[in-house]
Design a protein around this motif. Structure first.
Motif, PDB file in Angstrom:
ATOM      1  N   TYR A  20       0.811  -1.236   0.106  1.00  0.00           N
ATOM      2  CA  TYR A  20      -0.110  -0.043   0.085  1.00  0.00           C
ATOM      3  C   TYR A  20       1.026   1.104  -0.047  1.00  0.00           C
ATOM      4  N   THR A  21       1.859   1.379   0.844  1.00  0.00           N
ATOM      5  CA  THR A  21       2.907   2.383   0.808  1.00  0.00           C
ATOM      6  C   THR A  21       3.600   2.609  -0.208  1.00  0.00           C
ATOM      7  N   MET A  22       4.049   1.467  -0.995  1.00  0.00           N
ATOM      8  CA  MET A  22       4.636   1.486  -2.224  1.00  0.00           C
ATOM      9  C   MET A  22       3.746   2.156  -3.312  1.00  0.00           C
ATOM     10  N   LEU A  23       2.732   1.637  -3.308  1.00  0.00           N
ATOM     11  CA  LEU A  23       1.625   2.205  -4.478  1.00  0.00           C
ATOM     12  C   LEU A  23       1.321   3.575  -4.215  1.00  0.00           C
ATOM     13  N   GLU A  24       1.498   4.350  -2.919  1.00  0.00           N
ATOM     14  CA  GLU A  24       1.185   5.587  -2.573  1.00  0.00           C
ATOM     15  C   GLU A  24       2.299   6.389  -3.162  1.00  0.00           C
ATOM     16  N   ILE A  38       2.997  -0.764 -13.452  1.00  0.00           N
ATOM     17  CA  ILE A  38       3.019  -1.588 -12.417  1.00  0.00           C
ATOM     18  C   ILE A  38       3.525  -2.761 -13.178  1.00  0.00           C
ATOM     19  N   ALA A  39       4.793  -3.307 -12.704  1.00  0.00           N
ATOM     20  CA  ALA A  39       5.325  -4.542 -13.466  1.00  0.00           C
ATOM     21  C   ALA A  39       4.779  -5.726 -12.858  1.00  0.00           C
ATOM     22  N   LEU A  40       4.545  -5.734 -11.501  1.00  0.00           N
ATOM     23  CA  LEU A  40       3.881  -6.902 -10.729  1.00  0.00           C
ATOM     24  C   LEU A  40       3.524  -6.316  -9.421  1.00  0.00           C
ATOM     25  N   VAL A  41       2.243  -6.567  -9.155  1.00  0.00           N
ATOM     26  CA  VAL A  41       1.780  -6.366  -7.560  1.00  0.00           C
ATOM     27  C   VAL A  41       0.852  -7.347  -7.417  1.00  0.00           C
ATOM     28  N   GLU A  42       0.994  -7.928  -5.912  1.00  0.00           N
ATOM     29  CA  GLU A  42       0.311  -8.821  -5.423  1.00  0.00           C
ATOM     30  C   GLU A  42      -0.672  -8.230  -4.564  1.00  0.00           C
ATOM     31  N   THR A  43      -2.134  -8.261  -4.671  1.00  0.00           N
ATOM     32  CA  THR A  43      -3.129  -7.751  -3.675  1.00  0.00           C
ATOM     33  C   THR A  43      -3.377  -8.647  -2.766  1.00  0.00           C
ATOM     34  N   HIS A  44      -3.261  -9.965  -3.032  1.00  0.00           N
ATOM     35  CA  HIS A  44      -3.772 -11.023  -2.033  1.00  0.00           C
ATOM     36  C   HIS A  44      -5.218 -10.979  -1.700  1.00  0.00           C
ATOM     37  N   GLY A  45      -5.923 -10.402  -2.521  1.00  0.00           N
ATOM     38  CA  GLY A  45      -7.311 -10.448  -2.195  1.00  0.00           C
ATOM     39  C   GLY A  45      -7.681  -8.989  -1.223  1.00  0.00           C
ATOM     40  N   ARG A  46      -6.665  -8.152  -1.047  1.00  0.00           N
ATOM     41  CA  ARG A  46      -6.892  -7.051  -0.287  1.00  0.00           C
ATOM     42  C   ARG A  46      -7.595  -5.948  -0.938  1.00  0.00           C
ATOM     43  N   LYS A  47      -9.045  -5.645  -0.579  1.00  0.00           N
ATOM     44  CA  LYS A  47      -9.468  -4.438  -1.366  1.00  0.00           C
ATOM     45  C   LYS A  47      -8.848  -3.097  -1.349  1.00  0.00           C
ATOM     46  N   LEU A 113      17.414  -2.572 -13.268  1.00  0.00           N
ATOM     47  CA  LEU A 113      18.196  -1.724 -12.815  1.00  0.00           C
ATOM     48  C   LEU A 113      19.371  -1.406 -13.605  1.00  0.00           C
ATOM     49  N   ASP A 114      19.897  -2.465 -14.057  1.00  0.00           N
ATOM     50  CA  ASP A 114      21.043  -2.258 -15.103  1.00  0.00           C
ATOM     51  C   ASP A 114      20.751  -1.828 -16.359  1.00  0.00           C
ATOM     52  N   ALA A 115      19.496  -1.907 -16.642  1.00  0.00           N
ATOM     53  CA  ALA A 115      18.898  -0.990 -17.886  1.00  0.00           C
ATOM     54  C   ALA A 115      18.540   0.173 -17.524  1.00  0.00           C
ATOM     55  N   GLY A 116      18.640   0.749 -16.396  1.00  0.00           N
ATOM     56  CA  GLY A 116      18.469   2.076 -16.158  1.00  0.00           C
ATOM     57  C   GLY A 116      16.957   2.523 -15.577  1.00  0.00           C
ATOM     58  N   ILE A 117      16.352   1.503 -15.359  1.00  0.00           N
ATOM     59  CA  ILE A 117      14.846   1.470 -14.887  1.00  0.00           C
ATOM     60  C   ILE A 117      14.865   1.656 -13.204  1.00  0.00           C
ATOM     61  N   SER A 118      14.547   2.650 -12.726  1.00  0.00           N
ATOM     62  CA  SER A 118      14.358   2.515 -11.252  1.00  0.00           C
ATOM     63  C   SER A 118      13.261   1.641 -10.915  1.00  0.00           C
ATOM     64  N   VAL A 119      13.355   1.098  -9.479  1.00  0.00           N
ATOM     65  CA  VAL A 119      12.529   0.070  -9.159  1.00  0.00           C
ATOM     66  C   VAL A 119      11.944   0.516  -7.747  1.00  0.00           C
ATOM     67  N   LEU A 120      10.549   0.260  -7.414  1.00  0.00           N
ATOM     68  CA  LEU A 120      10.090   0.353  -6.146  1.00  0.00           C
ATOM     69  C   LEU A 120       9.647  -1.001  -5.676  1.00  0.00           C
ATOM     70  N   THR A 121       9.989  -1.620  -4.690  1.00  0.00           N
ATOM     71  CA  THR A 121       9.811  -3.127  -4.322  1.00  0.00           C
ATOM     72  C   THR A 121       9.679  -3.316  -3.024  1.00  0.00           C
ATOM     73  N   THR A 122       9.136  -4.385  -2.328  1.00  0.00           N
ATOM     74  CA  THR A 122       8.944  -4.666  -0.786  1.00  0.00           C
ATOM     75  C   THR A 122       9.652  -6.145  -0.698  1.00  0.00           C
ATOM     76  N   VAL A 123       9.856  -6.242   0.740  1.00  0.00           N
ATOM     77  CA  VAL A 123      10.410  -7.342   1.213  1.00  0.00           C
ATOM     78  C   VAL A 123      10.115  -7.416   2.690  1.00  0.00           C
ATOM     79  N   ASN A 124       9.921  -8.630   3.225  1.00  0.00           N
ATOM     80  CA  ASN A 124       9.803  -8.743   4.764  1.00  0.00           C
ATOM     81  C   ASN A 124      11.262  -8.902   5.351  1.00  0.00           C
ATOM     82  N   VAL A 125      11.304  -8.764   6.697  1.00  0.00           N
ATOM     83  CA  VAL A 125      12.629  -9.129   7.457  1.00  0.00           C
ATOM     84  C   VAL A 125      12.972 -10.652   7.283  1.00  0.00           C
TER      85      VAL A 125
END
Length: 827
Positions: A20-24, A38-47, A113-125
């Motif tokens: 949600y924060t990444m999409l904001e 949007i290259a890929l976003v998983e909503t997991h059914g969250r409206k 990134l190597d192609a010059g495209i900036s990326v927004l992404t997510t990861v859990n600890v």
């Protein structure tokens, strides 16, 4: 082409709002005119998450077939061809479907990134490689998908999306994270308050370390060597003396006053490479530092105070702990000492001088080792006693020389004696030479008197120069020998460390290396009166039987048999002994951990069981209760069809409950080792039909190919039937329509194999062992088909009968479960 920038949204657990924060942020960038897709976003059914996609351009996913099932992945080629300014890629740790260009999604991001495209992404600890095992111990769930820490640390920005455990659990209870049927199990297992609190602390500490790295690089780039007190870092200086333990504990207490403070111990070794500290004492003190959560470091420097301060400033330390000087008053008249010099140069770093028992008592030095061997010293004495008379004879028989020339010749003789035999022969030659010069060559001759003052001065200078030269030669020889000994000791310790690290049993490897290094008959490690370990012949049962006894730690003693060691060798043996104590402690801890593992596993199973049955027992009970209530209700008019359907529902629910309880009881008996087993010879043609009948209507779909001449197998018929029921039921659940499971039988070298074959989606090779773990349907997994005991119980029952249960890949796609049992006597 400039490289794209990477921005990562880090969360402590699923559901904290990373996507949600990444999409904001994606919307903010798009509103500022940046080309965002949007290259890929998983909503997991969250409206709420799905609504945040808004009008952002979405690159269609690429469909891929794997083992008869269709999956969708990010279309990397399409994103590269589109070449947006920013690509939004969710779930950085995701493992791509086999057949993709890259095995991991973070590798796809690397290409963007190597192609010059900036990326927004997510990861859990829990997906960070360095924390994977820590998270597994905390939560009991092993994460298979990980991301290298270096990739995440290299990101231009890492933003923590934080939420308190209580708020996240409320969000889950409201159905904003998982589907309703998964909420109970998730809250009772992975998303317990303690787990979430620990994960949150891990995320905060990991991010703090990254910020600390960034700060260090900034200070280096801008040549900032002053201390920035962003975090308390306490450096304790160790000399290898007995006061080290006191200093370490004092420094730890100072560091413990501040949450998150670092403790670092440092030993400054002399730059000339000569041995100055006791390696055994340093080894013990290193263990103490690391047991208190600190780190040990060693630096080299000629100026000890400057080397210590350079290390402290490089580590951005705020405090230094030093022991009060042990030098006596006379020594302090000529040099200020390390403590006073460090304080004078410390600048903004606080310096603590800690008193101890040895403070001000002077340095206790043992006898200096001989610079040269006994043979060379004897040769030096012989050269002095024979060479001086020979030189007098030559001077008397030869041409007459002046006193100055005679003094130079005698000085050359003294230097020669010093080179041959060292200090004491040279001193004897110097004194004897001065007497000979006075008697034979200084007027008046033949008398121990000197008529002219300049001759007295010449003889005095001769003696002084001869003594000085002798001292320098002897000191150089001693330093050379010490340097060679230090080099040999270092090589020995390095070899020991390598052999111990490569060995499976470090304690035995250490003792064996000690025996080989010093050519001993045996080495014994004694704990009080008990022999703990030993190598060689004729181990020592008591210290009285040993040639050398070395204290290791506490009641631990290393006993050596074979020869008496020199003092220099004993210091190395003490280092061996200290390492042996550490190795023994590690082996004992490993043994205790192995003994506690079954108890911990049983406790984990009980905990998981309580979480699981809360849902899986409730479902059939609720269905049966509702059906019975409908049958008994006087307000409901039921015809025969309705009544029959309710009775069938009741029967099905009770059967399901009966199977679940039976599985739980059998698993408990297996865990307790109390399962009754009666192994007999039984034919597969008897057991397989009964198992299919037990399954019910679904069992009639299964095709059976068991040869008539298949030998009987040795098994408990009832348990084998339970195994087949679980395996066939699992195969029916995943078999596609028109491709029912198949049971085959074969004989191979005294082993009977029963194969349950399905053509479903199958299981990746790296997950084959996981399917046999109990409660694999907990947490984020599917929770509506049972607690996941079937395969775990089947393997346990099979192994209890002396057989094996292993998975294999079905040709053409699917999973084959192989039950292998010993064959009986042929009919």
């Amino acid at each position: 082409m400039p490289r794209g920038e990477l921005r990562i949204y880090l969360g402590a657990a699923p559901g904290v709002g990373k996507t949600y924060t990444m999409l904001e942020e994606a919307h903010r960038r798009a509103e500022r005119g940046t080309d965002v897709v949007i290259a890929l976003v998983e909503t997991h059914g969250r409206k709420h998450t799905a609504a945040m996609l808004g009008d952002l351009e979405v690159v269609p996913r690429r469909a891929m077939d794997h083992r008869g099932a269709t999956f969708t992945e990010m279309d990397l080629d399409a994103v590269l061809a589109r070449r947006p300014g920013i690509a939004v890629v969710d779930e950085l740790a995701h493992t791509n479907v086999p057949g993709s260009r890259n095995a991991k999604r973070w590798q796809d991001v690397q290409e963007l990134l190597d192609a010059g495209i900036s990326v927004l992404t997510t990861v859990n600890v829990q997906h960070l490689e360095s924390l994977n095992d820590v998270v597994a111990r905390i939560t009991g769930a092993q994460q298979r998908e990980t991301v290298p820490d270096g990739f995440v640390r290299a990101a231009e920005q890492v933003e923590l999306v934080d939420m308190t455990p209580e708020a996240l659990r409320r969000r889950m209870a409201h159905g904003n994270v998982y589907r309703p049927e998964k909420i109970d199990a998730a809250l009772g297992n992975y998303f317990r308050t303690g787990n979430l609190t620990a994960l949150r602390e891990l995320a905060l500490l990991w991010l703090a370390d990254k910020v600390d790295d960034q700060l260090g690089r900034y200070r280096t780039d801008h040549a900032i060597d002053s201390t920035w007190e962003t975090r308390e870092r306490v450096v304790v200086a160790l000399t290898g003396g007995p006061e080290g333990d006191t200093l370490i504990r004092r420094a730890w207490r100072i560091a413990a006053r501040t949450k998150g403070a670092d403790l670092m111990a440092v030993h400054v070794a002399r730059s000339d490479g000569l041995a100055g500290a006791d390696p055994a004492a340093l080894a013990r003190q290193r263990v103490l530092v690391e047991s208190l959560g600190g780190s040990y470091h060693q630096v080299v420097g000629a100026d000890i105070p400057q080397a210590l301060l350079d290390f402290a400033r490089g580590a951005n330390a705020t405090q230094i702990v030093l022991g009060a000087s042990s030098r006596g008053r006379f020594a302090r008249l000529f040099a200020a000492g390390v403590g006073v010099t460090t304080i004078a140069r410390s600048g903004s770093i606080d310096v603590h001088l800690v008193p101890h028992e040895r403070a001000g008592q002077g340095r206790r030095r043992g006898p200096l080792p001989a610079a040269l061997s006994r043979r060379r010293r004897a040769a030096g004495f012989a050269a002095a006693l024979l060479g001086l008379p020979l030189l007098v004879a030559l001077l008397k028989l030869g041409p007459h020389l002046s006193l100055t020339n005679n003094i130079l010749l005698f000085l050359a003789a003294v230097v020669g004696v010093a080179l041959i035999g060292g200090l004491w022969p040279a001193l004897i030659a110097a004194v004897g030479g001065s007497v000979i010069l006075n008697w034979f060559f200084t007027p008046p001759l033949g008398r121990f008197s000197i008529a002219e003052v300049q001759n007295l001065l010449a003889l005095a200078v001769f003696v002084a120069v001869a003594v000085a030269v002798s001292w320098v030669v002897d000191t150089a020889a001693r330093k050379t020998r010490q340097a060679a000994q230090a080099s040999a000791d270092a090589q020995t310790l390095a070899t020991v460390a390598g052999s111990v690290l490569r060995g499976e049993r470090p304690l035995m490897a250490l003792l064996d290396r000690l025996r080989e290094t010093f050519a001993l008959d045996s080495v014994t490690l004694l704990d009080g009166d008990t022999v703990v370990a030993g190598v060689g012949q004729q181990l020592c049962a008591t210290p009285a039987e040993a040639d050398v006894e070395v204290k290791a730690d506490g009641d631990l003693t290393v006993l050596l048999r074979g020869r008496i060691l020199e003092a220099s060798d004993r210091r190395i043996v003490e280092a061996f002994a200290a390492q042996a104590a550490v190795a023994l402690k590690q082996e004992r801890l490993a043994t205790e951990a192995a003994a506690a593992k079954p108890l911990a596993e049983a406790n984990r199973l009980r905990t998981a069981l309580l979480a699981a049955v809360s849902h899986d027992l409730r479902t059939p009970l609720a269905a049966a209760t509702a059906a019975v209530a409908g049958l008994r209700s006087p307000d409901i008019q039921l015809d025969d069809t309705d009544r029959e359907e309710l009775l069938a529902t009741t029967e099905e629910s009770l059967d399901r409950l009966d199977r679940l309880v039976a599985n739980l009881l059998d698993m408990s008996r297996l865990q307790a080792g109390a399962l009754g087993i009666a192994v007999i010879e039984v034919g597969a043609e008897e057991v397989v039909p009964r198992a299919l009948d037990e399954i019910g209507p679904g069992g009639r779909q299964v095709r059976v190919h068991v040869p008539d001449d298949l030998p009987p197998l040795r098994a408990d018929p009832g348990l084998l039937e339970r195994v087949l029921v679980n395996l066939v039921g699992n195969a029916l659940r995943y078999s596609p329509p028109g491709q029912p499971p198949v049971i085959t039988g074969s004989s191979h070298g005294g082993i009977i194999e029963l194969r349950v074959i399905d053509h479903g989606p199958g299981i990746p090779h790296d997950r084959w062992d996981d399917v046999f773990l109990p409660f694999q349907r907990l947490g984020d997994r599917d929770n509506h088909t049972g607690v996941g005991l079937g395969l775990a119980l089947s393997r346990g029952l099979t192994e209890a009968m002396g057989g094996t249960l292993t998975p294999d890949e079905t040709p053409g796609g699917g999973l084959t479960m192989i039950v292998a049992l010993p064959a009986g006597e042929p009919a």
